[in-house]
Write a protein that holds these residues in place. Structure first.
Motif, PDB file in Angstrom:
ATOM      1  N   PHE A 154      57.645 -29.901  35.819  1.00  0.00           N
ATOM      2  CA  PHE A 154      56.298 -29.476  35.429  1.00  0.00           C
ATOM      3  C   PHE A 154      56.162 -29.399  33.916  1.00  0.00           C
ATOM      4  N   LEU A 155      57.273 -29.086  33.205  1.00  0.00           N
ATOM      5  CA  LEU A 155      57.211 -29.071  31.744  1.00  0.00           C
ATOM      6  C   LEU A 155      57.092 -30.500  31.195  1.00  0.00           C
ATOM      7  N   VAL A 156      57.800 -31.437  31.830  1.00  0.00           N
ATOM      8  CA  VAL A 156      57.669 -32.838  31.396  1.00  0.00           C
ATOM      9  C   VAL A 156      56.244 -33.324  31.607  1.00  0.00           C
ATOM     10  N   PHE A 157      55.667 -33.015  32.791  1.00  0.00           N
ATOM     11  CA  PHE A 157      54.290 -33.404  33.077  1.00  0.00           C
ATOM     12  C   PHE A 157      53.327 -32.760  32.093  1.00  0.00           C
ATOM     13  N   LEU A 158      53.547 -31.484  31.805  1.00  0.00           N
ATOM     14  CA  LEU A 158      52.703 -30.794  30.845  1.00  0.00           C
ATOM     15  C   LEU A 158      52.823 -31.420  29.454  1.00  0.00           C
ATOM     16  N   GLY A 159      54.050 -31.797  29.081  1.00  0.00           N
ATOM     17  CA  GLY A 159      54.255 -32.431  27.776  1.00  0.00           C
ATOM     18  C   GLY A 159      53.554 -33.775  27.669  1.00  0.00           C
ATOM     19  N   ILE A 160      53.635 -34.574  28.751  1.00  0.00           N
ATOM     20  CA  ILE A 160      52.948 -35.870  28.753  1.00  0.00           C
ATOM     21  C   ILE A 160      51.433 -35.668  28.646  1.00  0.00           C
ATOM     22  N   SER A 161      50.911 -34.706  29.384  1.00  0.00           N
ATOM     23  CA  SER A 161      49.474 -34.451  29.355  1.00  0.00           C
ATOM     24  C   SER A 161      49.016 -34.027  27.970  1.00  0.00           C
ATOM     25  N   LEU A 162      49.791 -33.140  27.335  1.00  0.00           N
ATOM     26  CA  LEU A 162      49.423 -32.690  25.990  1.00  0.00           C
ATOM     27  C   LEU A 162      49.472 -33.837  24.991  1.00  0.00           C
ATOM     28  N   ILE A 163      50.471 -34.719  25.116  1.00  0.00           N
ATOM     29  CA  ILE A 163      50.572 -35.858  24.195  1.00  0.00           C
ATOM     30  C   ILE A 163      49.396 -36.806  24.386  1.00  0.00           C
ATOM     31  N   LEU A 164      49.016 -37.023  25.661  1.00  0.00           N
ATOM     32  CA  LEU A 164      47.866 -37.892  25.918  1.00  0.00           C
ATOM     33  C   LEU A 164      46.588 -37.309  25.332  1.00  0.00           C
ATOM     34  N   LEU A 165      46.376 -36.021  25.533  1.00  0.00           N
ATOM     35  CA  LEU A 165      45.141 -35.398  25.081  1.00  0.00           C
ATOM     36  C   LEU A 165      45.093 -35.209  23.569  1.00  0.00           C
ATOM     37  N   LYS A 166      46.202 -34.845  22.969  1.00  0.00           N
ATOM     38  CA  LYS A 166      46.210 -34.502  21.549  1.00  0.00           C
ATOM     39  C   LYS A 166      46.572 -35.669  20.650  1.00  0.00           C
ATOM     40  N   LEU A 167      47.163 -36.724  21.219  1.00  0.00           N
ATOM     41  CA  LEU A 167      47.637 -37.820  20.370  1.00  0.00           C
ATOM     42  C   LEU A 167      47.044 -39.168  20.782  1.00  0.00           C
ATOM     43  N   VAL A 168      47.260 -39.549  22.052  1.00  0.00           N
ATOM     44  CA  VAL A 168      46.875 -40.892  22.482  1.00  0.00           C
ATOM     45  C   VAL A 168      45.357 -41.059  22.504  1.00  0.00           C
ATOM     46  N   VAL A 169      44.650 -40.110  23.130  1.00  0.00           N
ATOM     47  CA  VAL A 169      43.192 -40.241  23.257  1.00  0.00           C
ATOM     48  C   VAL A 169      42.499 -40.276  21.894  1.00  0.00           C
ATOM     49  N   PRO A 170      42.819 -39.376  20.943  1.00  0.00           N
ATOM     50  CA  PRO A 170      42.171 -39.466  19.619  1.00  0.00           C
ATOM     51  C   PRO A 170      42.467 -40.780  18.899  1.00  0.00           C
ATOM     52  N   ILE A 171      43.723 -41.245  18.991  1.00  0.00           N
ATOM     53  CA  ILE A 171      44.070 -42.503  18.309  1.00  0.00           C
ATOM     54  C   ILE A 171      43.318 -43.674  18.941  1.00  0.00           C
ATOM     55  N   LEU A 172      43.219 -43.686  20.289  1.00  0.00           N
ATOM     56  CA  LEU A 172      42.472 -44.755  20.952  1.00  0.00           C
ATOM     57  C   LEU A 172      40.998 -44.715  20.561  1.00  0.00           C
ATOM     58  N   GLY A 173      40.449 -43.513  20.404  1.00  0.00           N
ATOM     59  CA  GLY A 173      39.057 -43.402  19.969  1.00  0.00           C
ATOM     60  C   GLY A 173      38.848 -43.995  18.592  1.00  0.00           C
ATOM     61  N   ILE A 174      39.782 -43.708  17.679  1.00  0.00           N
ATOM     62  CA  ILE A 174      39.684 -44.272  16.321  1.00  0.00           C
ATOM     63  C   ILE A 174      39.839 -45.792  16.359  1.00  0.00           C
ATOM     64  N   ILE A 175      40.798 -46.271  17.173  1.00  0.00           N
ATOM     65  CA  ILE A 175      40.998 -47.726  17.296  1.00  0.00           C
ATOM     66  C   ILE A 175      39.744 -48.400  17.851  1.00  0.00           C
ATOM     67  N   ALA A 176      39.135 -47.798  18.892  1.00  0.00           N
ATOM     68  CA  ALA A 176      37.929 -48.382  19.487  1.00  0.00           C
ATOM     69  C   ALA A 176      36.783 -48.421  18.486  1.00  0.00           C
ATOM     70  N   LEU A 177      36.631 -47.346  17.710  1.00  0.00           N
ATOM     71  CA  LEU A 177      35.574 -47.322  16.704  1.00  0.00           C
ATOM     72  C   LEU A 177      35.802 -48.392  15.640  1.00  0.00           C
ATOM     73  N   GLY A 178      37.051 -48.521  15.196  1.00  0.00           N
ATOM     74  CA  GLY A 178      37.356 -49.556  14.202  1.00  0.00           C
ATOM     75  C   GLY A 178      37.117 -50.952  14.732  1.00  0.00           C
ATOM     76  N   ALA A 179      37.529 -51.191  16.003  1.00  0.00           N
ATOM     77  CA  ALA A 179      37.320 -52.516  16.590  1.00  0.00           C
ATOM     78  C   ALA A 179      35.834 -52.795  16.786  1.00  0.00           C
ATOM     79  N   PHE A 180      35.073 -51.776  17.166  1.00  0.00           N
ATOM     80  CA  PHE A 180      33.631 -51.941  17.384  1.00  0.00           C
ATOM     81  C   PHE A 180      32.917 -52.318  16.090  1.00  0.00           C
ATOM     82  N   VAL A 181      33.364 -51.745  14.973  1.00  0.00           N
ATOM     83  CA  VAL A 181      32.728 -52.037  13.687  1.00  0.00           C
ATOM     84  C   VAL A 181      33.240 -53.350  13.111  1.00  0.00           C
ATOM     85  N   ALA A 182      34.553 -53.591  13.250  1.00  0.00           N
ATOM     86  CA  ALA A 182      35.153 -54.748  12.576  1.00  0.00           C
ATOM     87  C   ALA A 182      34.936 -56.056  13.322  1.00  0.00           C
TER      88      ALA A 182
END
Length: 455
Positions: A154-182
């Motif tokens: 459950f700690l591993v699952f919690l760690g993966i979830s936190l990484i997705l929410l705090k790291l992967v999702v924001p970075i993907l949002g920035i990448i999508a915005l950059g690709a949309f503009v560029a």
């Protein structure tokens, strides 16, 4: 087979670029996660949690460690397990080989709630350790250990979830915005040369051969396609030139047998057969001469001169009148202007009017009146036959088009007329009318010395 609608390159590039970047990001995160750079699968904190759940007291009040499933799994997973458990009264429970750095700590950390021990960069390697005071079934105790245990699921699952929410999702949002503009900017700049080539391709016409698409400013990935298109255009030009040379040679070769045929038909006795043969030979002669005129005009149009349309039409009426009378028509000639002068090739223009009168003779129903009317810069030739339906007014100028199979003519006459008129910068069209067909040819008025159009 259903044709797929065209897809936007910008949209496809955006989604594919976003997909590639997302896969790369997820792979990088997975590598960092698996190597423990983002989440520590084995840590002393996990060992403290397992030991905390198993601490108890014996009947004499001493500290004991219960033989739970978690403890047995810990000992199996960490063969060199060591720890020190102390309470506030100095009772102590130890296991394993305690490193000398931590063996003599004793009660020195009783006033510290928690601590981590390690070494500085450049020091010799030393064992790390974790100390924490915890509340257990045996009361408040201090646990000190340097052994690392695996984190629970459950700690591993919690760690993966936190990484997705705090790291992967924001970075993907920035990448999508950059690709949309560029993406639109990149596509627009990269395909700027392609847009120029498309404009050149759109200007290619049967009368404007020799045009080739430019590859300047074109992406290197597209230049092979441009070269292939240019090669195809070159082959089409060569084929068209061979066809024109063949038609010119054929028309030239036909002049002699047509002249012989006209002479022999003229020697026949009067009758319906002679009248029909006279019409057919006249049609052949006009068609052959028109093909020759067309080739001559395409090769050199610099010999254009001022042409009086009234005199030109009169000559055609006088020449074609007997043929029309023999076919059963009356011929009417009118002028709608006192002066009608245009710039062009007199022989070719006379052939145009001759062909239109011949067309009226062929399709006028062999009855009624054929009218030739001349305006300031136009000529109309009309008959009183069946006319041209609205849906066929453009198709009659297609090569080899016939409204009814088995009718006279090759289907080339009106097409040749249209090409000659186009070379003169004029237009030809079917004029709607209630009775019969009417073809109207309009020319550019001749320019007098003052530079103004003739009136």
């Amino acid at each position: 087979m259903t044709e797929q609608p065209p897809q936007s390159l910008r949209r496809r590039l955006f989604w594919r670029l976003l997909a590639v970047q997302s896969v790369v990001l997820i792979l990088v995160i997975a590598v960092l996660f698996g190597s423990g750079q983002l989440f520590d699968f084995r840590s002393t904190e996990n060992t403290v949690e397992i030991l905390e759940a198993g601490i108890g007291r014996d009947p004499q009040g001493g500290l004991i460690l219960k033989d739970t499933d978690a403890i047995r799994a810990l000992r199996k997973d960490v063969p060199d397990l060591w720890y020190t458990i102390r309470d506030g009264q100095g009772r102590q429970l130890t296991e394993g080989d305690i490193p000398e750095e931590y063996a003599g700590i004793g009660n020195a950390l009783d006033r510290i709630g928690q601590a981590r021990f390690g070494w500085n960069i450049g020091d010799r390697e030393r064992p790390t350790a974790r100390m924490r005071w915890v509340e257990t079934e045996a009361g408040r105790v201090q646990i000190l250990t340097g052994s690392s245990a695996l984190a629970p699921f459950f700690l591993v699952f919690l760690g993966i979830s936190l990484i997705l929410l705090k790291l992967v999702v924001p970075i993907l949002g920035i990448i999508a915005l950059g690709a949309f503009v560029a993406t639109p900017l990149v596509v627009r700049r990269s395909l700027r040369g392609l847009e120029q080539a498309a404009a050149q391709a759109d200007s290619i016409d049967i009368e404007k051969r020799g045009v080739r698409l430019t590859s300047a400013g074109m992406p290197s990935e597209v230049t092979p396609f441009v070269r292939a298109v240019n090669g195809a255009l070159g082959r089409l030009d060569e084929g068209y030139d061979r066809q024109e040379r063949f038609l010119a040679d054929a028309a030239h070769e036909l002049r002699t047998p047509i002249a012989i045929l006209k002479t022999r038909v003229a020697s026949l006795p009067q009758g319906m057969t002679k009248a029909l043969l006279t019409e057919d030979t006249a049609r052949l002669a006009v068609l052959a001469e028109q093909m020759l005129d067309l080739q001559r005009l395409k090769q050199d149009a610099r010999h254009f001169i001022d042409v009086d349309l009234i005199q030109l039409a009169q000559r055609v009426v006088l020449d074609m009148g007997p043929l029309a009378f023999t076919a059963g028509y009356e011929v009417r000639f009118e002028t709608a202007a006192a002066n009608a002068v245009v710039t062009g090739d007199p022989v070719a223009l006379e052939r145009v009017v001759t062909n239109l009168v011949q067309n009226a003779i062929d399709h006028g129903g062999r009855a009624g009146t054929i009218s030739v009317i001349v305006g300031r810069n136009w000529i109309e030739v009309a008959d009183e036959g069946q006319g041209v339906p609205a849906e066929l007014r453009e198709r009659v100028f297609e090569p080899f088009f016939k409204r009814h199979h088995g009718t006279k003519g090759s289907g080339l006459g009106l097409k040749l007329v249209q090409e000659i008129i186009n070379l003169h910068g004029g237009t030809i069209a079917v004029v709607p009318r209630s009775l019969g067909a009417c073809f109207r040819v309009e020319f550019i008025p001749s320019m007098p010395e003052s530079g103004q159009p003739a009136k």
